[in-house]
Design a protein around this motif. Sequence first.
Motif, PDB file in Angstrom:
ATOM      1  N   SER A 141      -8.564 -14.435   2.763  1.00  0.00           N
ATOM      2  CA  SER A 141      -9.612 -13.785   3.558  1.00  0.00           C
ATOM      3  C   SER A 141      -9.057 -13.295   4.900  1.00  0.00           C
ATOM      4  N   GLN A 142      -8.100 -14.022   5.473  1.00  0.00           N
ATOM      5  CA  GLN A 142      -7.452 -13.564   6.699  1.00  0.00           C
ATOM      6  C   GLN A 142      -6.664 -12.277   6.440  1.00  0.00           C
ATOM      7  N   ILE A 143      -6.013 -12.223   5.281  1.00  0.00           N
ATOM      8  CA  ILE A 143      -5.222 -11.043   4.929  1.00  0.00           C
ATOM      9  C   ILE A 143      -6.129  -9.843   4.676  1.00  0.00           C
ATOM     10  N   VAL A 144      -7.285 -10.074   4.038  1.00  0.00           N
ATOM     11  CA  VAL A 144      -8.252  -8.991   3.816  1.00  0.00           C
ATOM     12  C   VAL A 144      -8.715  -8.435   5.160  1.00  0.00           C
ATOM     13  N   ALA A 145      -9.002  -9.316   6.114  1.00  0.00           N
ATOM     14  CA  ALA A 145      -9.442  -8.861   7.439  1.00  0.00           C
ATOM     15  C   ALA A 145      -8.347  -8.041   8.118  1.00  0.00           C
ATOM     16  N   GLN A 146      -7.100  -8.480   8.001  1.00  0.00           N
ATOM     17  CA  GLN A 146      -6.010  -7.723   8.609  1.00  0.00           C
ATOM     18  C   GLN A 146      -5.817  -6.375   7.915  1.00  0.00           C
ATOM     19  N   ALA A 147      -5.983  -6.349   6.588  1.00  0.00           N
ATOM     20  CA  ALA A 147      -5.864  -5.089   5.848  1.00  0.00           C
ATOM     21  C   ALA A 147      -6.915  -4.088   6.315  1.00  0.00           C
ATOM     22  N   ARG A 148      -8.139  -4.547   6.491  1.00  0.00           N
ATOM     23  CA  ARG A 148      -9.194  -3.653   6.976  1.00  0.00           C
ATOM     24  C   ARG A 148      -8.903  -3.170   8.386  1.00  0.00           C
ATOM     25  N   ASN A 149      -8.339  -4.043   9.222  1.00  0.00           N
ATOM     26  CA  ASN A 149      -7.994  -3.641  10.588  1.00  0.00           C
ATOM     27  C   ASN A 149      -6.835  -2.653  10.619  1.00  0.00           C
ATOM     28  N   ALA A 171       0.819  -1.216   0.000  1.00  0.00           N
ATOM     29  CA  ALA A 171       0.000   0.000   0.000  1.00  0.00           C
ATOM     30  C   ALA A 171       0.852   1.265   0.000  1.00  0.00           C
ATOM     31  N   GLY A 172       2.138   1.128   0.292  1.00  0.00           N
ATOM     32  CA  GLY A 172       3.020   2.285   0.314  1.00  0.00           C
ATOM     33  C   GLY A 172       2.798   3.193   1.507  1.00  0.00           C
ATOM     34  N   ILE A 173       2.497   2.606   2.650  1.00  0.00           N
ATOM     35  CA  ILE A 173       2.263   3.401   3.861  1.00  0.00           C
ATOM     36  C   ILE A 173       3.306   3.055   4.918  1.00  0.00           C
ATOM     37  N   GLU A 174       3.479   3.953   5.873  1.00  0.00           N
ATOM     38  CA  GLU A 174       4.429   3.741   6.965  1.00  0.00           C
ATOM     39  C   GLU A 174       3.802   2.976   8.120  1.00  0.00           C
ATOM     40  N   LYS A 175       2.554   3.319   8.448  1.00  0.00           N
ATOM     41  CA  LYS A 175       1.863   2.638   9.538  1.00  0.00           C
ATOM     42  C   LYS A 175       0.372   2.613   9.258  1.00  0.00           C
ATOM     43  N   GLY A 176      -0.328   1.772   9.999  1.00  0.00           N
ATOM     44  CA  GLY A 176      -1.763   1.629   9.808  1.00  0.00           C
ATOM     45  C   GLY A 176      -2.532   2.789  10.429  1.00  0.00           C
ATOM     46  N   ALA A 177      -3.847   2.716  10.310  1.00  0.00           N
ATOM     47  CA  ALA A 177      -4.723   3.772  10.824  1.00  0.00           C
ATOM     48  C   ALA A 177      -4.785   3.730  12.348  1.00  0.00           C
ATOM     49  N   ALA A 178      -4.914   4.907  12.941  1.00  0.00           N
ATOM     50  CA  ALA A 178      -5.054   4.996  14.393  1.00  0.00           C
ATOM     51  C   ALA A 178      -6.427   4.478  14.828  1.00  0.00           C
ATOM     52  N   THR A 179      -7.454   4.746  13.992  1.00  0.00           N
ATOM     53  CA  THR A 179      -8.805   4.265  14.284  1.00  0.00           C
ATOM     54  C   THR A 179      -9.324   3.520  13.057  1.00  0.00           C
ATOM     55  N   PRO A 180      -9.014   2.228  12.945  1.00  0.00           N
ATOM     56  CA  PRO A 180      -9.459   1.472  11.777  1.00  0.00           C
ATOM     57  C   PRO A 180     -10.984   1.410  11.694  1.00  0.00           C
ATOM     58  N   GLY A 181     -11.480   1.397  10.485  1.00  0.00           N
ATOM     59  CA  GLY A 181     -12.922   1.358  10.267  1.00  0.00           C
ATOM     60  C   GLY A 181     -13.500   2.739  10.033  1.00  0.00           C
ATOM     61  N   THR A 182     -12.899   3.748  10.646  1.00  0.00           N
ATOM     62  CA  THR A 182     -13.363   5.115  10.445  1.00  0.00           C
ATOM     63  C   THR A 182     -12.350   5.931   9.660  1.00  0.00           C
ATOM     64  N   GLN A 183     -11.113   5.504   9.686  1.00  0.00           N
ATOM     65  CA  GLN A 183     -10.047   6.222   9.000  1.00  0.00           C
ATOM     66  C   GLN A 183      -9.373   5.267   8.010  1.00  0.00           C
ATOM     67  N   TRP A 184      -9.231   5.703   6.764  1.00  0.00           N
ATOM     68  CA  TRP A 184      -8.572   4.889   5.747  1.00  0.00           C
ATOM     69  C   TRP A 184      -7.237   5.532   5.394  1.00  0.00           C
ATOM     70  N   VAL A 185      -6.172   4.757   5.440  1.00  0.00           N
ATOM     71  CA  VAL A 185      -4.843   5.308   5.159  1.00  0.00           C
ATOM     72  C   VAL A 185      -4.327   4.920   3.781  1.00  0.00           C
ATOM     73  N   LEU A 220      -6.863  -0.167   5.608  1.00  0.00           N
ATOM     74  CA  LEU A 220      -6.682  -0.250   4.150  1.00  0.00           C
ATOM     75  C   LEU A 220      -7.984  -0.671   3.486  1.00  0.00           C
ATOM     76  N   LYS A 221      -8.357   0.033   2.416  1.00  0.00           N
ATOM     77  CA  LYS A 221      -9.522  -0.381   1.617  1.00  0.00           C
ATOM     78  C   LYS A 221      -9.056  -1.402   0.610  1.00  0.00           C
ATOM     79  N   VAL A 222      -9.825  -2.462   0.476  1.00  0.00           N
ATOM     80  CA  VAL A 222      -9.513  -3.496  -0.520  1.00  0.00           C
ATOM     81  C   VAL A 222     -10.326  -3.180  -1.766  1.00  0.00           C
ATOM     82  N   THR A 223      -9.623  -2.961  -2.887  1.00  0.00           N
ATOM     83  CA  THR A 223     -10.291  -2.603  -4.139  1.00  0.00           C
ATOM     84  C   THR A 223     -10.113  -3.721  -5.156  1.00  0.00           C
ATOM     85  N   ARG A 224     -10.994  -3.719  -6.141  1.00  0.00           N
ATOM     86  CA  ARG A 224     -10.909  -4.740  -7.184  1.00  0.00           C
ATOM     87  C   ARG A 224      -9.948  -4.352  -8.254  1.00  0.00           C
TER      88      ARG A 224
END
Length: 135
Positions: free
Chosen positions: A120-128, A77-91, A131-135
């Motif tokens: 599917s486990q990786i998708v769940a971790q990405a959302r946590n 994804a080219g990011i340094e760290k994940g979102a502080a509040t996953p689900g409400t903030q997309w990085v 990260l938005k999963v796009t097609r």
Amino acid sequence: MIRLLVPAGKAAPAPPVGPALGQKGLNLMDFCKSFNDKTKDWIDSTPVPCVITAYSDRTFEYYIKTPPTSFFLKRAAGIEKGAATPGTQWVGEISVKCIYEIAKVKQQDLPHVQLDKVASQIVAQARNMGLKVTR
């Protein structure tokens, strides 16, 4: 059994390797040379999980696992760290194609699990991670 997360090609008798192996009385330099030799072709500073089995005669065996999923997701994804509040903030965003490429690598650690289940486990971790999963 000792579990460590060591940067690829950078094992040294300093923490985290030194204290973990030193308290078991294992030869630090043998491990460091062997580990660095096995991971010399990896990208520098890739975090590598390592499981070390220590025996009573001060010998050891170890095996290297694949890097953490979060490392692959942040790189893709080219990011340094994940979102502080996953689900409400997309990085960032990550494609399904990238998810399946990561799943193929991670399946080496889970040979008994089907590829779609690993994905599917990786998708769940990405959302946590925010990260938005796009097609």
